[in-house]
Design a protein around this motif. Structure first.
Motif, PDB file in Angstrom:
ATOM      1  N   ALA A   1      43.000  58.923  51.460  1.00 26.13           N
ATOM      2  CA  ALA A   1      41.586  59.292  51.331  1.00 26.13           C
ATOM      3  C   ALA A   1      40.673  58.106  51.620  1.00 26.13           C
ATOM      4  CB  ALA A   1      41.321  59.836  49.925  1.00 26.13           C
ATOM      5  N   LEU A   2      41.028  56.938  51.085  1.00 24.92           N
ATOM      6  CA  LEU A   2      40.208  55.743  51.302  1.00 24.92           C
ATOM      7  C   LEU A   2      40.147  55.386  52.784  1.00 24.92           C
ATOM      8  CD1 LEU A   2      38.590  53.386  50.069  1.00 24.92           C
ATOM      9  CD2 LEU A   2      40.757  52.119  49.931  1.00 24.92           C
ATOM     10  N   LEU A   3      41.289  55.398  53.454  1.00 27.40           N
ATOM     11  CA  LEU A   3      41.323  55.073  54.877  1.00 27.40           C
ATOM     12  C   LEU A   3      40.525  56.091  55.699  1.00 27.40           C
ATOM     13  CD1 LEU A   3      45.053  53.973  55.291  1.00 27.40           C
ATOM     14  CD2 LEU A   3      43.022  52.493  55.260  1.00 27.40           C
ATOM     15  N   CYS A   4      40.626  57.372  55.323  1.00 25.00           N
ATOM     16  CA  CYS A   4      39.885  58.400  56.056  1.00 25.00           C
ATOM     17  C   CYS A   4      38.387  58.264  55.817  1.00 25.00           C
ATOM     18  CB  CYS A   4      40.372  59.791  55.633  1.00 25.00           C
ATOM     19  SG  CYS A   4      41.992  60.237  56.314  1.00 25.00           S
ATOM     20  N   GLU A   5      37.989  57.925  54.594  1.00 29.56           N
ATOM     21  CA  GLU A   5      36.567  57.702  54.330  1.00 29.56           C
ATOM     22  C   GLU A   5      36.059  56.462  55.075  1.00 29.56           C
ATOM     23  OE1 GLU A   5      34.540  59.334  50.784  1.00 29.56           O
ATOM     24  OE2 GLU A   5      36.182  58.276  49.785  1.00 29.56           O
ATOM     25  N   PHE A   6      36.843  55.418  55.047  1.00 31.97           N
ATOM     26  CA  PHE A   6      36.477  54.198  55.770  1.00 31.97           C
ATOM     27  C   PHE A   6      36.292  54.498  57.253  1.00 31.97           C
ATOM     28  CE2 PHE A   6      37.281  50.142  57.867  1.00 31.97           C
ATOM     29  CZ  PHE A   6      36.556  49.248  57.071  1.00 31.97           C
ATOM     30  N   SER A   7      37.213  55.302  57.814  1.00 33.37           N
ATOM     31  CA  SER A   7      37.132  55.664  59.231  1.00 33.37           C
ATOM     32  C   SER A   7      35.923  56.551  59.505  1.00 33.37           C
ATOM     33  CB  SER A   7      38.410  56.381  59.659  1.00 33.37           C
ATOM     34  OG  SER A   7      38.278  56.947  60.947  1.00 33.37           O
ATOM     35  N   SER A   8      35.700  57.532  58.634  1.00 30.55           N
ATOM     36  CA  SER A   8      34.657  58.514  58.908  1.00 30.55           C
ATOM     37  C   SER A   8      33.258  57.915  58.836  1.00 30.55           C
ATOM     38  CB  SER A   8      34.767  59.686  57.930  1.00 30.55           C
ATOM     39  OG  SER A   8      34.221  60.857  58.489  1.00 30.55           O
ATOM     40  N   THR A   9      33.044  56.944  57.942  1.00 31.38           N
ATOM     41  CA  THR A   9      31.723  56.317  57.856  1.00 31.38           C
ATOM     42  C   THR A   9      31.469  55.361  59.013  1.00 31.38           C
ATOM     43  OG1 THR A   9      32.649  54.634  56.354  1.00 31.38           O
ATOM     44  CG2 THR A   9      31.551  56.525  55.346  1.00 31.38           C
ATOM     45  N   ARG A  10      32.488  55.153  59.850  1.00 30.05           N
ATOM     46  CA  ARG A  10      32.343  54.256  61.008  1.00 30.05           C
ATOM     47  C   ARG A  10      32.562  54.953  62.351  1.00 30.05           C
ATOM     48  NH1 ARG A  10      33.525  51.892  56.549  1.00 30.05           N
ATOM     49  NH2 ARG A  10      32.934  49.726  56.133  1.00 30.05           N
ATOM     50  N   THR A  11      33.383  56.000  62.345  1.00 31.76           N
ATOM     51  CA  THR A  11      33.702  56.683  63.606  1.00 31.76           C
ATOM     52  C   THR A  11      33.415  58.182  63.565  1.00 31.76           C
ATOM     53  OG1 THR A  11      36.006  57.197  63.005  1.00 31.76           O
ATOM     54  CG2 THR A  11      35.573  55.014  63.961  1.00 31.76           C
ATOM     55  N   GLY A  12      33.174  58.721  62.384  1.00 30.33           N
ATOM     56  CA  GLY A  12      32.976  60.160  62.258  1.00 30.33           C
ATOM     57  C   GLY A  12      34.261  60.951  62.156  1.00 30.33           C
ATOM     58  N   ILE A  13      35.412  60.269  62.088  1.00 28.39           N
ATOM     59  CA  ILE A  13      36.720  60.932  62.015  1.00 28.39           C
ATOM     60  C   ILE A  13      37.376  60.595  60.671  1.00 28.39           C
ATOM     61  CG2 ILE A  13      39.026  61.081  63.065  1.00 28.39           C
ATOM     62  CD1 ILE A  13      37.732  60.190  65.707  1.00 28.39           C
ATOM     63  N   PRO A  14      37.845  61.574  59.890  1.00 25.58           N
ATOM     64  CA  PRO A  14      37.981  63.014  60.198  1.00 25.58           C
ATOM     65  C   PRO A  14      36.899  63.898  59.565  1.00 25.58           C
ATOM     66  CG  PRO A  14      39.372  62.501  58.346  1.00 25.58           C
ATOM     67  CD  PRO A  14      38.658  61.204  58.704  1.00 25.58           C
ATOM     68  N   PHE A  15      36.037  63.342  58.686  1.00 29.92           N
ATOM     69  CA  PHE A  15      35.092  64.170  57.928  1.00 29.92           C
ATOM     70  C   PHE A  15      33.802  64.462  58.692  1.00 29.92           C
ATOM     71  CE2 PHE A  15      37.405  61.744  54.578  1.00 29.92           C
ATOM     72  CZ  PHE A  15      37.951  62.813  53.875  1.00 29.92           C
ATOM     73  N   GLY A  16      33.631  63.867  59.851  1.00 30.80           N
ATOM     74  CA  GLY A  16      32.328  63.895  60.502  1.00 30.80           C
ATOM     75  C   GLY A  16      31.507  62.701  60.029  1.00 30.80           C
ATOM     76  N   TRP A  17      30.330  62.536  60.613  1.00 33.52           N
ATOM     77  CA  TRP A  17      29.494  61.386  60.267  1.00 33.52           C
ATOM     78  C   TRP A  17      28.800  61.595  58.932  1.00 33.52           C
ATOM     79  CZ3 TRP A  17      29.786  56.868  62.609  1.00 33.52           C
ATOM     80  CH2 TRP A  17      30.237  56.811  63.940  1.00 33.52           C
TER      81      TRP A  17
END
Length: 270
Positions: free
Chosen positions: A48-64
């Protein structure tokens, strides 16, 4: 010292999160044992942490989406992500897992109790609890509960959560983009795909596969409904009646189906 100070502030600011976390640890340890519980929690939190970190920077996987940082100094952050946010994923996924188990574990009917009502006795075979039907149903329940949580969290300025994040492009589901729910499904799928192979390789739990685990599974289901009731209560409290009624319409049929399953009227019960 600053870390522990912020951790204590986080607990004081978000006590409801840690109540749910404690309930998760209590119920999970009884069903799958402490070792599996820590694996489940650690894997899900990291994914979850990695996905949140990614999403707040790339929009993946949760969207921007972006965290506002409004509570910096009041609670613990990891990078730009509030610690309590990623910490919520493990107990929500476990509760969803128990909901899936309640529907899919093999079971036998019980004799009627004094009141004339008896519930099924669920077994806990390894093949069933780690199979694809349980994975897919867990992911579905996991995404469903976020349909209740995320819209009310987005309105955090109207209650004690506070406005901690926002979507630059509000979505169609009460301001939440569909991509967010897809992201939750991805987190659930990745976490289970990492955890369940460990479950297969570890020594079996102290619970007999042929013994009843109904009570332990229902503790996890109780956690699921506890989170659900908390969020629906907040939803109606802040005056979001349409959002609250939508949540009720989603969960009333599921609750009826769960009751029928527990009474032995749904699924394969002998």
């Amino acid at each position: 010292m600053e870390f522990f100070s912020l951790l204590l502030k986080t607990i004081a600011l978000r006590p409801y999160v840690f109540v749910f976390l404690t309930a998760f640890l209590f119920s999970a340890a009884r069903l799958i044992g402490w070792r599996r519980t820590w694996y489940f929690m650690g894997i899900t939190w990291l994914v979850a942490l990695l996905c949140e970190f990614s999403s707040t920077r790339t929009g993946i996987p949760f969207g921007w989406y972006y965290y506002t940082g409004s509570t910096v100094g009041q609670e613990l952050y990891i990078a730009d992500i509030p610690f309590m946010d990623s910490l919520s994923f493990p107990f929500l996924l476990y509760a969803s897992y128990c909901m899936a188990l309640a529907f899919l574990l093999p079971a036998t009917r019980t004799l009627s109790t004094v009141s004339g009502i008896g519930i099924i006795r669920m077994q806990f075979p390894l093949a069933t609890r780690t199979g694809w039907p349980v994975i897919l149903l867990t992911v579905l329940f996991f995404s469903f509960v976020d349909m209740i949580i995320d819209p009310v969290a987005l309105r955090g300025e109207h209650w004690f959560l506070g406005q901690i994040y926002y979507y630059p492009d509000p979505g169609t589901h009460f301001g939440v983009p569909v991509a967010n729910y897809i992201g939750w499904a991805i987190v659930g799928l990745l976490s289970l795909r990492a955890y369940l192979p460990l479950d297969r390789r570890l020594l079996q739990t102290c619970l007999s596969p042929d013994g009843s685990v109904t009570g332990h599974v229902l503790l996890g289901c109780g956690l699921y409904y506890g989170v659900l009731i908390f969020n629906l209560t907040v939803t109606f409290w802040i005056g979001e009646s349409l959002l609250g009624m939508t949540g009720l319409l989603i969960y009333l049929p599921l609750t009826v189906l769960l009751a029928l399953r527990l009474l032995g009227h749904l699924g394969s019960s002998e």
